[in-house]
Design an enzyme around this catalytic site. Structure first.
Site, PDB file in Angstrom:
ATOM      1  N   ASP A 191       0.864  -1.189   0.000  1.00 51.19           N
ATOM      2  CA  ASP A 191       0.000   0.000   0.000  1.00 51.19           C
ATOM      3  C   ASP A 191       0.895   1.232   0.000  1.00 51.19           C
ATOM      4  O   ASP A 191       0.833   2.074   0.898  1.00 51.19           O
ATOM      5  CB  ASP A 191      -0.981  -0.006   1.186  1.00 51.19           C
ATOM      6  CG  ASP A 191      -0.290  -0.089   2.544  1.00 51.19           C
ATOM      7  OD1 ASP A 191      -0.937   0.283   3.549  1.00 51.19           O
ATOM      8  OD2 ASP A 191       0.895  -0.478   2.620  1.00 51.19           O
ATOM      9  N   HIS A 229       8.752  -0.601   9.102  1.00 47.63           N
ATOM     10  CA  HIS A 229       8.217  -1.951   9.344  1.00 47.63           C
ATOM     11  C   HIS A 229       8.423  -2.888   8.152  1.00 47.63           C
ATOM     12  O   HIS A 229       8.918  -3.994   8.293  1.00 47.63           O
ATOM     13  CB  HIS A 229       6.697  -1.875   9.594  1.00 47.63           C
ATOM     14  CG  HIS A 229       6.282  -0.993  10.714  1.00 47.63           C
ATOM     15  ND1 HIS A 229       6.219  -1.405  12.031  1.00 47.63           N
ATOM     16  CD2 HIS A 229       5.869   0.302  10.712  1.00 47.63           C
ATOM     17  CE1 HIS A 229       5.787  -0.411  12.783  1.00 47.63           C
ATOM     18  NE2 HIS A 229       5.584   0.636  12.020  1.00 47.63           N
TER      19      HIS A 229
HETATM   20  O1  RIB Z   1       1.497  -1.120  10.909  1.00 46.43           O
HETATM   21  C1  RIB Z   1       2.493  -0.833   9.959  1.00 46.43           C
HETATM   22  C2  RIB Z   1       2.012  -1.135   8.582  1.00 46.43           C
HETATM   23  O2  RIB Z   1       0.912  -0.288   8.250  1.00 46.43           O
HETATM   24  C3  RIB Z   1       3.075  -0.845   7.507  1.00 46.43           C
HETATM   25  O3  RIB Z   1       2.907  -1.744   6.451  1.00 46.43           O
HETATM   26  C4  RIB Z   1       2.745   0.544   7.046  1.00 46.43           C
HETATM   27  O4  RIB Z   1       3.157   0.783   5.692  1.00 46.43           O
HETATM   28  C5  RIB Z   1       1.251   0.528   7.123  1.00 46.43           C
HETATM   29  O5  RIB Z   1       0.780  -0.088   5.938  1.00 46.43           O
HETATM   30 CA    CA Z   2       2.642  -0.931   4.164  1.00 43.29          CA
END
Ligand code: RIB
Ligand code: CA
Length: 318
Positions: free
Chosen positions: A12, A246
């Protein structure tokens, strides 16, 4: 097993997804990864914006040739869509409003592209998912044979012995579409899940950010520019200048699993809790596992210095 990982990346594209694309670009150049396709999904931004952001990064890294980018689900299965402009900007890249990419997404929906690629290379395709799991859920419904065709599914998402980041207990990717996520964890395919328990300790801080800013490559300048918005959002949470990238940890553990520590447990997603909907749940009791679901390999830790050095090297080598 083939040394080169052939992957379908479902994302995303948001800021940490963009950093992950740059990390993958460095691994593609090293011959460790072949990017068969990308699908985008609602989450940080709408999937068309996510697809255009993905094309921007692929073109910046020079890896756009032959990589179909398909727009996927614009909303979750059973709740309203929700974007994360406070963390990623309204454009998904820190409100940098970069020029349009040269390329365009393909007409094929992301779930259909995933199914077609998996059928074309049975047992070879690894699915890396760093957004809500709506496209993977749709692909499972589209082709019930999909689990037997996929080598591994690697997901950034969930939180177990760690607070949530979008509600008290739920992590954003899972919370955005709990029904789709539960379909993914119920399917009979090998899943590596990289939750907040593993990603939060890998937060980058001022020294790392300053080392990145010292490099004058196009990718490093882009990373510094989009990360600044993300750092501004994360600094109050971390109580220190920094951010949690992340998604890149999920990609790193996909390619170098020896750098993580894991627990093997069946995972379910709370679908009904008024306060806990979207929470990932496992049975951590010492009793014999009663859950008949296939256990998921859950990352509970990782080599933080290795992650920092590998990501910095990737962002400064393009
Ligand atoms: O919680 C972190 C996730 O949520 C990551 O993938 C960040 O890009 C959002 O999509
Ligand atoms: Ca993400």
């Amino acid at each position: 097993m083939n040394r080169t990982r052939t992957i379908f990346y479902d994302c995303d594209t948001g800021i940490d997804d963009a950093m992950t694309l740059l990390y993958l670009a460095s691994r593609i150049r090293a011959g460790a990864v072949d990017l068969a396709g990308v699908g985008t999904v609602h989450g940080n931004v709408d999937p068309l914006t996510g697809a255009l952001n993905t094309l921007r990064v692929l073109e910046l890294a020079g890896i756009q040739e032959g990589v179909p980018v398909a727009v996927g689900a614009a909303r979750p299965v059973a709740q309203d869509v929700h974007y994360a402009a406070d963390w990623h900007g309204t454009d998904g890249l820190g409100d940098t409003h970069l020029p349009e990419p040269a390329g365009r997404p393909v007409a094929e929906p992301a779930a259909a592209l995933l199914v077609r690629l998996a059928r074309a290379m049975p047992g070879e395709l690894t699915v890396l998912a760093t957004g809500p799991l709506t496209n993977l859920g749709a692909a499972l419904l589209l082709d019930p044979e999909l689990p037997s065709l996929v080598r591994e599914v690697v997901v950034m998402g969930g939180a177990f012995d760690h607070p949530g980041n979008i509600t008290t207990h739920a992590e954003a990717n899972i919370w955005h579409d709990p029904e789709a996520a539960d379909l993914v964890f119920a399917a009979d395919w090998p899943v590596l899940l990289v939750p907040l328990d593993a990603t939060h300790p890998t937060a980058v801080h001022g020294d790392w950010l300053d080392r990145l800013a010292a490099h004058d490559t196009a990718a490093a300048r882009f990373a510094v520019r989009v990360l600044s918005f993300y750092v501004d959002a994360y600094t109050p949470v971390l109580r220190n200048r920094g951010a949690v990238i992340h998604d890149a940890l999920a990609a790193m553990l996909m390619l170098e699993p020896e750098l993580g520590e894991y627990a093997q447990r069946a995972v379910r997603v709370e679908l009904r809790g008024k306060l806990t909907r979207g929470t990932t749940v496992w049975d951590a009791r010492s009793l014999p596992a009663a859950d008949t679901r296939r256990p998921v390999r859950v990352a509970v830790g990782g080599d933080v210095p290795a992650f920092h050095e590998r990501l910095l090297s990737a962002l400064t080598s393009l």
